[in-house]
Write an enzyme that holds these catalytic residues in place. Sequence first.
Site, PDB file in Angstrom:
ATOM      1  N   HIS A 136     -22.191 -28.609 -74.671  1.00 69.31           N
ATOM      2  CA  HIS A 136     -23.331 -28.953 -73.819  1.00 69.31           C
ATOM      3  C   HIS A 136     -24.043 -30.216 -74.316  1.00 69.31           C
ATOM      4  CE1 HIS A 136     -23.231 -24.559 -72.291  1.00 69.31           C
ATOM      5  NE2 HIS A 136     -22.467 -25.350 -71.566  1.00 69.31           N
ATOM      6  N   HIS A 193     -14.948 -24.595 -63.994  1.00 71.56           N
ATOM      7  CA  HIS A 193     -15.028 -23.218 -64.501  1.00 71.56           C
ATOM      8  C   HIS A 193     -16.494 -23.015 -64.905  1.00 71.56           C
ATOM      9  CE1 HIS A 193     -10.771 -24.136 -64.860  1.00 71.56           C
ATOM     10  NE2 HIS A 193     -10.503 -22.850 -65.035  1.00 71.56           N
ATOM     11  N   SER A 210     -23.444 -24.574 -68.188  1.00 69.13           N
ATOM     12  CA  SER A 210     -23.207 -25.948 -67.726  1.00 69.13           C
ATOM     13  C   SER A 210     -23.767 -26.270 -66.330  1.00 69.13           C
ATOM     14  CB  SER A 210     -21.727 -26.305 -67.826  1.00 69.13           C
ATOM     15  OG  SER A 210     -20.922 -25.337 -67.204  1.00 69.13           O
ATOM     16  N   GLU A 265     -16.339 -21.323 -59.405  1.00 69.14           N
ATOM     17  CA  GLU A 265     -16.188 -20.126 -60.250  1.00 69.14           C
ATOM     18  C   GLU A 265     -15.329 -19.123 -59.499  1.00 69.14           C
ATOM     19  OE1 GLU A 265     -16.988 -19.051 -63.489  1.00 69.14           O
ATOM     20  OE2 GLU A 265     -15.969 -17.273 -62.750  1.00 69.14           O
ATOM     21  N   ASP A 301     -10.185 -21.196 -57.206  1.00 67.58           N
ATOM     22  CA  ASP A 301      -9.490 -21.414 -58.474  1.00 67.58           C
ATOM     23  C   ASP A 301      -9.790 -22.848 -58.931  1.00 67.58           C
ATOM     24  OD1 ASP A 301      -7.708 -21.983 -60.496  1.00 67.58           O
ATOM     25  OD2 ASP A 301      -6.058 -20.875 -59.572  1.00 67.58           O
ATOM     26  N   GLY A 302     -10.441 -22.966 -60.059  1.00 63.14           N
ATOM     27  CA  GLY A 302     -10.869 -24.277 -60.555  1.00 63.14           C
ATOM     28  C   GLY A 302      -9.716 -25.243 -60.786  1.00 63.14           C
ATOM     29  N   ASP A 338     -13.563 -26.266 -68.185  1.00 60.97           N
ATOM     30  CA  ASP A 338     -13.965 -25.398 -69.295  1.00 60.97           C
ATOM     31  C   ASP A 338     -13.376 -24.002 -69.125  1.00 60.97           C
ATOM     32  OD1 ASP A 338     -15.335 -24.317 -71.439  1.00 60.97           O
ATOM     33  OD2 ASP A 338     -17.236 -24.132 -70.364  1.00 60.97           O
TER      34      ASP A 338
HETATM   35  N1  SAM Z   1     -18.708 -23.836 -68.108  1.00 62.32           N
HETATM   36  C1  SAM Z   1     -19.562 -22.701 -68.474  1.00 62.32           C
HETATM   37  C2  SAM Z   1     -20.670 -23.198 -69.363  1.00 62.32           C
HETATM   38  O1  SAM Z   1     -20.461 -24.184 -70.099  1.00 62.32           O
HETATM   39  O2  SAM Z   1     -21.751 -22.629 -69.316  1.00 62.32           O
HETATM   40  C3  SAM Z   1     -18.787 -21.606 -69.155  1.00 62.32           C
HETATM   41  C4  SAM Z   1     -17.538 -21.208 -68.469  1.00 62.32           C
HETATM   42  S1  SAM Z   1     -16.626 -19.931 -69.212  1.00 62.32           S
HETATM   43  C5  SAM Z   1     -16.040 -20.617 -70.683  1.00 62.32           C
HETATM   44  C6  SAM Z   1     -15.202 -19.921 -68.194  1.00 62.32           C
HETATM   45  C7  SAM Z   1     -15.442 -19.415 -66.786  1.00 62.32           C
HETATM   46  O3  SAM Z   1     -14.266 -19.657 -66.010  1.00 62.32           O
HETATM   47  C8  SAM Z   1     -15.703 -17.929 -66.680  1.00 62.32           C
HETATM   48  O4  SAM Z   1     -16.928 -17.719 -66.014  1.00 62.32           O
HETATM   49  C9  SAM Z   1     -14.535 -17.386 -65.849  1.00 62.32           C
HETATM   50  O5  SAM Z   1     -14.924 -16.342 -64.969  1.00 62.32           O
HETATM   51  C10 SAM Z   1     -14.116 -18.600 -65.075  1.00 62.32           C
HETATM   52  N2  SAM Z   1     -12.731 -18.670 -64.620  1.00 62.32           N
HETATM   53  C11 SAM Z   1     -11.617 -18.124 -65.168  1.00 62.32           C
HETATM   54  N3  SAM Z   1     -10.512 -18.536 -64.508  1.00 62.32           N
HETATM   55  C12 SAM Z   1     -10.941 -19.368 -63.533  1.00 62.32           C
HETATM   56  C13 SAM Z   1     -10.288 -20.143 -62.542  1.00 62.32           C
HETATM   57  N4  SAM Z   1      -8.945 -20.131 -62.411  1.00 62.32           N
HETATM   58  N5  SAM Z   1     -11.043 -20.909 -61.720  1.00 62.32           N
HETATM   59  C14 SAM Z   1     -12.399 -20.939 -61.835  1.00 62.32           C
HETATM   60  N6  SAM Z   1     -13.072 -20.219 -62.746  1.00 62.32           N
HETATM   61  C15 SAM Z   1     -12.357 -19.454 -63.589  1.00 62.32           C
END
Ligand code: SAM
Length: 286
Positions: A18, A41, A102, A120, A145-146, A166
């Site tokens: 961050h 993500h 984030s 997300e 899907d990210g 992320d």
């Molecule tokens: N970026 C956030 C932050 O810095 O506060 C933290 C994110 S966390 C490490 C990863 C996130 O990705 C989780 O909330 C999870 O549910 C989500 N996630 C997992 N696979 C994903 C995908 N294929 N596409 C989008 N989100 C996904």
Amino acid sequence: MNYRHIYHAGNFADVFKHIIVTRIVDYLKRKPQAFRVIDTHAGSGLYDLEREEAQKTGEWRHGVARFFNQPFDEKNRSLLAPWLETLQHFNPDGALRSYPGSPMLVRHLLRKQDRLTAIELHETDYETLRQMFAGDYQARILHLDGWLALGAHVPPKEKRGLVLVDPPFEENGEFERLVSGLEKAVRRFAGGVYALWYAIKDYQAVERFVRQLRASGITRILRLELRVRAPSPTPRLDGSGMIIINPPYTLAQEMAALAPVLLQQLGEDKGANLVNDWIRSEEKTL
Ligand code: SAM
């Protein structure tokens, strides 16, 4: 999709990531032209550190708690200001209870002309985010899907911005997905800034990842890694890294200036160190 970020919110890896994100956003704000941050993500936006899950691991006590309400010298204070001020905004009474993830952090730093796309996949986290940003015309929240967004959502129409990737790093193949997703995105949006998070746990996988990046057609790749301890005998999150493509020219220097305070607050033993080097620095595009 078992990963829940609430267990880890505000830990050393979040702090490192961050701070880097805020330095990049701060740089993008130097020009009046609008930019967009695409967070592939995004997580759920704002984390309640008093919740059972966060209390159970207590990871935030070894991360954000070491920065909140701490006296820093002027140089560190000014580089940390966007992040520390956001923390204060979400904890106005001076007690640390909430940690902005984030999308919340970025949104807080945007100007009127700037935009956020937060993606997300987890149903509950997406719903939380959607409600949090309901009616906010500067934020677009997507249940997707990210990884697909790296193809479909770049370039943004602003043609300037940051793509933050992320992933949870709980499935096999995430390093490979980072490389292929990045190659795809850079072909479509060569001038974007990209920030990719990765876990430092499987050291061989990290080395393979760096070799793959070096061999890719992508240039201007900066590696920033914070290792909080010497390598553990059994696999453990010993550190985290951020790969930055097209970093602001100020970033490597700023992170070098912050290295002592990051190591002092987050380092756990003498093996702690901060890697700040160029994987490729030539001005060549794909
Ligand atoms: N970026 C956030 C932050 O810095 O506060 C933290 C994110 S966390 C490490 C990863 C996130 O990705 C989780 O909330 C999870 O549910 C989500 N996630 C997992 N696979 C994903 C995908 N294929 N596409 C989008 N989100 C996904």
